[in-house]
Design a protein around this motif. Structure first.
Motif, PDB file in Angstrom:
ATOM      1  N   PHE A 141       0.691  -1.107   0.091  1.00 13.66           N
ATOM      2  CA  PHE A 141      -0.098  -0.118  -0.092  1.00 13.66           C
ATOM      3  C   PHE A 141       0.830   1.682   0.093  1.00 13.66           C
ATOM      4  CE2 PHE A 141       0.543  -1.225   4.370  1.00 13.66           C
ATOM      5  CZ  PHE A 141       1.312  -0.226   5.054  1.00 13.66           C
ATOM      6  N   LEU A 142       1.880   1.074   0.544  1.00 16.23           N
ATOM      7  CA  LEU A 142       3.142   2.424   0.807  1.00 16.23           C
ATOM      8  C   LEU A 142       3.896   3.017  -1.147  1.00 16.23           C
ATOM      9  CD1 LEU A 142       4.855   1.440   3.553  1.00 16.23           C
ATOM     10  CD2 LEU A 142       3.262   3.135   2.880  1.00 16.23           C
ATOM     11  N   ALA A 143       2.715   3.249  -1.595  1.00 14.54           N
ATOM     12  CA  ALA A 143       2.918   3.366  -3.286  1.00 14.54           C
ATOM     13  C   ALA A 143       2.040   4.725  -3.618  1.00 14.54           C
ATOM     14  CB  ALA A 143       2.545   1.706  -3.981  1.00 14.54           C
ATOM     15  N   PRO A 144       2.972   5.440  -3.772  1.00 16.29           N
ATOM     16  CA  PRO A 144       3.830   5.918  -3.612  1.00 16.29           C
ATOM     17  C   PRO A 144       4.392   5.994  -1.345  1.00 16.29           C
ATOM     18  CG  PRO A 144       3.253   7.581  -4.223  1.00 16.29           C
ATOM     19  CD  PRO A 144       2.349   7.292  -4.239  1.00 16.29           C
ATOM     20  N   CYS A 145       4.743   6.324  -0.553  1.00 13.19           N
ATOM     21  CA  CYS A 145       5.161   6.904   0.942  1.00 13.19           C
ATOM     22  C   CYS A 145       5.150   7.463   1.013  1.00 13.19           C
ATOM     23  CB  CYS A 145       6.459   6.116   1.428  1.00 13.19           C
ATOM     24  SG  CYS A 145       6.884   6.103   3.012  1.00 13.19           S
ATOM     25  N   PRO A 146       4.111   8.653   1.333  1.00 14.22           N
ATOM     26  CA  PRO A 146       3.756  10.159   1.279  1.00 14.22           C
ATOM     27  C   PRO A 146       5.051  10.982   2.132  1.00 14.22           C
ATOM     28  CG  PRO A 146       2.235   8.791   3.195  1.00 14.22           C
ATOM     29  CD  PRO A 146       3.137   7.844   2.412  1.00 14.22           C
ATOM     30  N   LEU A 168      11.872  -4.153   1.613  1.00 15.42           N
ATOM     31  CA  LEU A 168      10.923  -3.090   1.860  1.00 15.42           C
ATOM     32  C   LEU A 168      11.511  -1.604   1.883  1.00 15.42           C
ATOM     33  CD1 LEU A 168       8.162  -2.194   2.268  1.00 15.42           C
ATOM     34  CD2 LEU A 168       8.760  -2.640   5.360  1.00 15.42           C
ATOM     35  N   VAL A 169      12.799  -1.482   2.564  1.00 12.25           N
ATOM     36  CA  VAL A 169      14.120  -0.611   2.346  1.00 12.25           C
ATOM     37  C   VAL A 169      13.706  -0.177   0.735  1.00 12.25           C
ATOM     38  CG1 VAL A 169      15.591   0.824   3.005  1.00 12.25           C
ATOM     39  CG2 VAL A 169      14.009  -0.775   4.673  1.00 12.25           C
ATOM     40  N   ALA A 170      14.238  -1.042   0.494  1.00 16.09           N
ATOM     41  CA  ALA A 170      14.323  -1.317  -0.826  1.00 16.09           C
ATOM     42  C   ALA A 170      13.689  -0.395  -1.719  1.00 16.09           C
ATOM     43  CB  ALA A 170      15.770  -2.160  -1.394  1.00 16.09           C
ATOM     44  N   LYS A 171      12.407  -0.737  -1.797  1.00 18.05           N
ATOM     45  CA  LYS A 171      11.737  -0.844  -2.573  1.00 18.05           C
ATOM     46  C   LYS A 171      10.699   0.525  -1.455  1.00 18.05           C
ATOM     47  CE  LYS A 171       6.328  -2.062  -3.301  1.00 18.05           C
ATOM     48  NZ  LYS A 171       5.727  -3.025  -3.481  1.00 18.05           N
ATOM     49  N   LEU A 172      10.785   1.334  -0.979  1.00 18.66           N
ATOM     50  CA  LEU A 172      10.646   2.538  -0.625  1.00 18.66           C
ATOM     51  C   LEU A 172      11.828   3.260  -0.949  1.00 18.66           C
ATOM     52  CD1 LEU A 172       9.244   1.887   3.331  1.00 18.66           C
ATOM     53  CD2 LEU A 172       7.657   2.281   0.888  1.00 18.66           C
ATOM     54  N   ARG A 173      12.204   3.233  -1.087  1.00 17.58           N
ATOM     55  CA  ARG A 173      14.252   4.201  -2.084  1.00 17.58           C
ATOM     56  C   ARG A 173      13.832   4.776  -3.018  1.00 17.58           C
ATOM     57  NH1 ARG A 173      19.007   2.595   2.097  1.00 17.58           N
ATOM     58  NH2 ARG A 173      18.541   3.420   4.088  1.00 17.58           N
ATOM     59  N   GLN A 175      11.620   5.507  -4.097  1.00 20.80           N
ATOM     60  CA  GLN A 175      10.392   6.762  -4.273  1.00 20.80           C
ATOM     61  C   GLN A 175      11.067   7.913  -4.528  1.00 20.80           C
ATOM     62  OE1 GLN A 175       7.762   6.250  -1.927  1.00 20.80           O
ATOM     63  NE2 GLN A 175       7.123   3.675  -2.359  1.00 20.80           N
ATOM     64  N   ARG A 176      10.398   8.780  -5.571  1.00 21.80           N
ATOM     65  CA  ARG A 176      10.908  10.517  -5.659  1.00 21.80           C
ATOM     66  C   ARG A 176      10.163  11.199  -4.763  1.00 21.80           C
ATOM     67  NH1 ARG A 176      10.861  12.398 -11.859  1.00 21.80           N
ATOM     68  NH2 ARG A 176      12.505  10.737 -12.586  1.00 21.80           N
ATOM     69  N   GLY A 177      10.740  12.055  -4.281  1.00 19.78           N
ATOM     70  CA  GLY A 177       9.885  13.046  -2.730  1.00 19.78           C
ATOM     71  C   GLY A 177      10.549  12.871  -1.637  1.00 19.78           C
ATOM     72  N   VAL A 178      11.062  11.086  -0.926  1.00 14.65           N
ATOM     73  CA  VAL A 178      11.216  10.882   0.379  1.00 14.65           C
ATOM     74  C   VAL A 178      11.863  10.268   0.124  1.00 14.65           C
ATOM     75  CG1 VAL A 178       8.571   9.917   0.087  1.00 14.65           C
ATOM     76  CG2 VAL A 178      10.114   8.667  -0.317  1.00 14.65           C
ATOM     77  N   VAL A 179      13.066  10.207   1.621  1.00 15.48           N
ATOM     78  CA  VAL A 179      14.123   9.902   2.294  1.00 15.48           C
ATOM     79  C   VAL A 179      13.661   8.751   2.922  1.00 15.48           C
ATOM     80  CG1 VAL A 179      16.169  10.214   2.978  1.00 15.48           C
ATOM     81  CG2 VAL A 179      15.496  11.896   1.829  1.00 15.48           C
TER      82      VAL A 179
END
Length: 222
Positions: A141-146, A168-173, A175-179
Motif C-alpha cells: 500500500f506504500l505506493a508511494p510512501c507519502p 521493503l526499504v529498497a522498494k521505498l527508496r 520513490q521520489r520525494g521521500v528519504v
C-alpha cells in the motif's frame, strides 16, 4: 503519566497521554505490537519510544488497541485496529490543535498499522517504524510512501527477518520525494533485549534534527 480514555469505533479506548511543556509542541502517536501475541501499550519498546519522543519535546499518546487492557471491542485482523489508531490521532489532535508537526511511531504490528495510518492522514510528516514485519504483512500500500521516516531493525530478528526489512526499504527508496533512513542493529533481536539503548539513540538522532529549534526538558520514565 496521565491515564486517559477516549471514544473509539467500538467503544472506549484506554491510553496514556503525556503533554509537552513546550507551547504548541509537535505530537506523536505510538502503536503497540500484535494484540494476540501479548502486545500492549506497556510493551518495553513502546514505553521507551513514548518517553524518548516526549524528551524530544512531543506531546505523546500511546494506547491499547481494542480488546487489550481496558479498551473495549475485539481483535479485528488489523482493520479495526487501524480505525482505533485514527481515533487516537483524532483525540491527540483535539488536545493539541496548534501542533506544528504530527508523527507516528510503531513497533512490529504497530509499525504496520502506523504505515497504513500514514497513507490515510496527510498531516503526518514523519514516521518511526521499529522492526516492521515485512515478511508477515503486505506493505505494498506504500505506493508511494507519502513521508520520510526511519526504519530500525535488529540483525538477529527472527520474527521480522532483516532481509525482508531490507527489501521493503529498497522498494521505498525507489520513490521520489521521500528519504527513508534505515538502521540495522547488530546483536539486537525483535524485542531489543539487547540494543534498546542503541535503538533509542538512533531514534533521537533521526527525529531531533527534523524538529528544528524545539527544545525540551529531559525527563525520565517513572
Amino acid at each position: 503519566m496521565p491515564e486517559v480514555t477516549f471514544p473509539g469505533p467500538e467503544g472506549r479506548l484506554e491510553g496514556r497521554y503525556q503533554p509537552s511543556k513546550i507551547k504548541d509542541a509537535p505530537i506523536a502517536l505510538i502503536l503497540h505490537p500484535h494484540p494476540q501475541h501479548g502486545g500492549t501499550m506497556n510493551n518495553k519498546v513502546v514505553y521507551n519510544l513514548y518517553y524518548t519522543l516526549h524528551d524530544l519535546g512531543f506531546s505523546v499518546l500511546r494506547f491499547n488497541f481494542r480488546g487489550v487492557g481496558r479498551s473495549q471491542g475485539e481483535y479485528d485482523q488489523g482493520v479495526g485496529e487501524l480505525s482505533d489508531a485514527a481515533s487516537a490521532l483524532d483525540y491527540l489532535q483535539t488536545m493539541n490543535p496548534a501542533a506544528p508537526q504530527c508523527w507516528v511511531a510503531g513497533f512490529s504490528f504497530g509499525a504496520w498499522i502506523g504505515m497504513q495510518l500514514l497513507m490515510r492522514r496527510p498531516e503526518i510528516v514523519g514516521f518511526v517504524s521499529v522492526s516492521p514485519p515485512a515478511n508477515l504483512y503486505d506493505f505494498s500500500f506504500l505506493a508511494p510512501c507519502p513521508a520520510s521516516g526511519l526504519i530500525v531493525n535488529g540483525l538477529n530478528d527472527r520474527v521480522a527477518p532483516p532481509e525482508d526489512v531490507a527489501r521493503l526499504v529498497a522498494k521505498l527508496r525507489t520513490q521520489r520525494g521521500v528519504v527513508i533512513s534505515h538502521e540495522t542493529l547488530e546483536g539486537a533481536n525483535h524485542f531489543y533485549e539487547k540494543g534498546m539503548d542503541d535503538m533509542l539513540r538512533l531514534v533521537k538522532g533521526y527525529v531531533g534534527p527534523r524538529l528544528g529549534d524545539l527544545s525540551a526538558p529531559t525527563t525520565s520514565p517513572a
